[in-house]
Enzyme design. Sequence first.
Site, PDB file in Angstrom:
ATOM      1  N   CYS A  55       0.798  -1.250   0.060  1.00  0.00           N
ATOM      2  CA  CYS A  55      -0.079   0.049   0.099  1.00  0.00           C
ATOM      3  C   CYS A  55       0.882   1.337   0.069  1.00  0.00           C
ATOM      4  CB  CYS A  55      -0.719  -0.074   1.475  1.00  0.00           C
ATOM      5  SG  CYS A  55      -1.656   1.425   1.528  1.00  0.00           S
ATOM      6  N   CYS A  58       0.123   3.605   2.761  1.00  0.00           N
ATOM      7  CA  CYS A  58       0.603   3.275   4.151  1.00  0.00           C
ATOM      8  C   CYS A  58       2.019   3.681   4.333  1.00  0.00           C
ATOM      9  CB  CYS A  58       0.246   1.857   4.111  1.00  0.00           C
ATOM     10  SG  CYS A  58      -1.162   1.099   4.060  1.00  0.00           S
TER      11      CYS A  58
END
Length: 135
Positions: A55, A58
């Site tokens: 991600c 993230c």
Amino acid sequence: MGLCASRDDDDDSAHYIMADGDVHLITTVAAWEERLSLANQQDKIIIANFSAAWCGPCKMIASYYCELSRKYTSLMFLTIDVDELPDLSTSFDIKATPSFFFLKNGQEIDKLVGSNKAELQKKITAIVDSQGRPS
């Protein structure tokens, strides 16, 4: 730069979150339950960051999350990889990463979906202020 998240198991393999701080990487349900219990004993609010190695957002917010963990020591910062603990992620109904859950006594008191640094800071500040004690 060191490993931001300390692992709560015997696996010493590196994780994608690189920075300094006091974030605990949860890789087992037992480690999750242990941290919940410890937070309850210490009367700490947990911030659980559900993220994923793949991600992009993230990764972008990971170092900031670590900075926050150093600044707000009255809170417990955890990171859970949704791919490593899919059942736990499902129990929180994770639809997007990162998702931050704020827990007191194991109960959700707030949440934030996405990598909005300003909103994350705002929610943490509100929680610390509501506790009536220094960070």
